[in-house]
Design a protein around this motif. Structure first.
Motif, PDB file in Angstrom:
ATOM      1  N   ARG A  75       0.845  -1.025   0.099  1.00 36.71           N
ATOM      2  CA  ARG A  75       0.013   0.118   0.028  1.00 36.71           C
ATOM      3  C   ARG A  75       0.792   1.150   0.137  1.00 36.71           C
ATOM      4  N   ASN A 106      -7.166 -15.240  -1.975  1.00 37.99           N
ATOM      5  CA  ASN A 106      -6.376 -14.055  -2.067  1.00 37.99           C
ATOM      6  C   ASN A 106      -7.101 -12.916  -2.315  1.00 37.99           C
ATOM      7  N   ASP A 108      -7.337  -9.784  -1.284  1.00 42.93           N
ATOM      8  CA  ASP A 108      -6.511  -8.514  -1.512  1.00 42.93           C
ATOM      9  C   ASP A 108      -5.933  -8.608  -2.933  1.00 42.93           C
ATOM     10  N   ARG A 111      -8.782  -7.776  -5.610  1.00 42.64           N
ATOM     11  CA  ARG A 111      -8.993  -6.363  -5.339  1.00 42.64           C
ATOM     12  C   ARG A 111      -8.146  -5.515  -6.075  1.00 42.64           C
TER      13      ARG A 111
END
Length: 159
Positions: A75, A106, A108, A111
């Motif tokens: 991030r 998964n 994450d 996305r």
């Protein structure tokens, strides 16, 4: 952290250590093939002597496949930068698509990739169950307590 740059021969030992620490091994199974991700082309961001972020790539006939994409500190934008460098490289090589795979647990990654213009491409039910036969160290339960069974491919057109 240094800006991402193409992998060089001098990076290979650090890349191998990073992959072993993050993935358990530098060997990645793709469609029953054992791929040495540490030997592939790609891009790296370094943090001192270590690897801060890495993308490894496998060139196929019409697409470039992302074999690994990993950042020690997520991030912060470096994953997106690595994706864009991979897309530029693929275009330069005349490849029309960028492909990646992840597992059904998964969320994450699903996305992350969809927010970067990847579309769901293919579901392979039971793919991880088959890989587990070759590598019993693959866990039965993955992220978020989800049974780890299936592979999902995502694709991004580069036209």
């Amino acid at each position: 952290m240094t800006p991402p740059r193409p992998l060089a021969a001098a990076d290979r030992d650090a890349v191998r250590r990073f992959l072993a620490a993050r993935w358990g091994s530098a060997t990645i199974l793709l469609d029953g093939r054992a791929i040495d991700a540490a030997a592939l082309p790609g891009f790296v961001a370094r943090d001192g002597d270590g690897v801060a972020a890495l993308i490894t790539l496998l060139d196929e006939r019409e697409h470039c496949e992302i074999v690994t994409l990993d950042a020690a500190s997520p991030r912060n934008g470096v994953g997106t930068a690595l994706i864009e460098l991979a897309a530029q490289r693929a275009r330069t090589l005349g490849l029309r698509r960028l492909l990646t795979r992840t597992t059904n647990d998964n969320l994450d990654a699903l996305r992350f990739y969809q927010r970067r213009e990847f579309r769901l491409h293919r579901l392979v039910p039971g793919a991880i169950d088959l890989e587990r036969e070759a590598d019993p160290a693959i866990p039965l339960i993955g992220r978020h307590g989800i049974a780890l069974r299936d592979e999902i491919s995502l694709i991004r057109d580069l036209d």
